[in-house]
Design a protein around this motif. Structure first.
Motif, mmCIF file in Angstrom:
data_model
loop_
_atom_site.group_PDB
_atom_site.id
_atom_site.type_symbol
_atom_site.label_atom_id
_atom_site.label_comp_id
_atom_site.label_asym_id
_atom_site.label_seq_id
_atom_site.Cartn_x
_atom_site.Cartn_y
_atom_site.Cartn_z
ATOM 1 N N GLN A 45 -21.368 -10.083 28.315
ATOM 2 C CA GLN A 45 -22.274 -10.982 29.011
ATOM 3 C C GLN A 45 -21.610 -12.338 29.250
ATOM 4 O OE1 GLN A 45 -25.951 -11.628 26.982
ATOM 5 N NE2 GLN A 45 -26.862 -12.813 28.656
ATOM 6 N N LEU A 46 -20.868 -12.850 28.269
ATOM 7 C CA LEU A 46 -20.186 -14.133 28.415
ATOM 8 C C LEU A 46 -19.098 -14.046 29.475
ATOM 9 C CD1 LEU A 46 -20.018 -17.013 27.416
ATOM 10 C CD2 LEU A 46 -18.460 -16.258 25.648
ATOM 11 N N LYS A 47 -18.380 -12.923 29.514
ATOM 12 C CA LYS A 47 -17.351 -12.707 30.547
ATOM 13 C C LYS A 47 -17.968 -12.719 31.933
ATOM 14 C CE LYS A 47 -13.675 -9.870 28.664
ATOM 15 N NZ LYS A 47 -13.085 -8.540 28.730
ATOM 16 N N ASN A 48 -19.065 -11.995 32.099
ATOM 17 C CA ASN A 48 -19.723 -11.924 33.404
ATOM 18 C C ASN A 48 -20.258 -13.295 33.834
ATOM 19 O OD1 ASN A 48 -19.196 -9.221 33.760
ATOM 20 N ND2 ASN A 48 -21.143 -8.587 32.836
ATOM 21 N N THR A 49 -20.840 -14.020 32.920
ATOM 22 C CA THR A 49 -21.369 -15.348 33.240
ATOM 23 C C THR A 49 -20.249 -16.284 33.664
ATOM 24 O OG1 THR A 49 -23.131 -15.029 31.616
ATOM 25 C CG2 THR A 49 -22.719 -17.273 32.348
ATOM 26 N N LEU A 50 -19.142 -16.250 32.959
ATOM 27 C CA LEU A 50 -18.004 -17.088 33.316
ATOM 28 C C LEU A 50 -17.436 -16.693 34.677
ATOM 29 C CD1 LEU A 50 -16.129 -19.347 32.374
ATOM 30 C CD2 LEU A 50 -14.706 -17.622 31.284
ATOM 31 N N ARG A 51 -17.343 -15.413 34.938
ATOM 32 C CA ARG A 51 -16.824 -14.925 36.219
ATOM 33 C C ARG A 51 -17.726 -15.360 37.380
ATOM 34 N NH1 ARG A 51 -16.506 -8.882 36.191
ATOM 35 N NH2 ARG A 51 -15.110 -9.331 34.477
ATOM 36 N N ILE A 52 -19.036 -15.244 37.210
ATOM 37 C CA ILE A 52 -19.985 -15.644 38.261
ATOM 38 C C ILE A 52 -19.920 -17.157 38.488
ATOM 39 C CG2 ILE A 52 -22.453 -15.831 38.795
ATOM 40 C CD1 ILE A 52 -22.792 -13.131 37.344
#
Length: 109
Positions: free
Chosen positions: A5-12
């Motif tokens: 979830q943290l990876k996806n949030t950072l990517r977005i």
């Protein structure tokens, strides 16, 4: 390593920042200028409030200035005429003592 979830949030977030470069740069510039101004004001106030704090009775220290009026123009000056010490001692009941310092052709009380 990092949760998904943290990876996806950072990517977005990074994708959005790169798409809106002008908006992002304006926000970062405004934040930088605002923080810099706040720090400068804080440093200025800290400097101004630090004078004469090493004295035991710092709240009882005063500075007397002279205002010269020339053709209707008021000009403040730091030096005051010499006979002022006698007048202060006679007129002010709370004045315990006065100091006068001669500094490069200027009189400082």
């Amino acid at each position: 390593m990092w949760p998904t979830q943290l990876k996806n949030t950072l990517r977005i977030t990074l994708r959005r920042l790169f798409r809106q470069r002008l908006n992002t740069s304006l926000h970062v510039a405004g934040l930088t200028i605002g923080m810099s101004v706040c720090l400068m004001i804080g440093l200025f106030l800290r400097h101004e409030l630090s004078f004469d704090t090493h004295h035991r009775q710092a709240k009882n220290i005063y500075r007397v200035n002279t205002v010269w009026t020339d053709n209707g123009n008021k000009k403040p000056f730091m030096p005051t005429p010499y006979p002022k010490n006698c007048k202060f001692t006679a007129n002010l009941q709370y004045s315990s003592h006065e100091n006068e310092i001669q500094h490069f052709y200027r009189t400082v009380l």
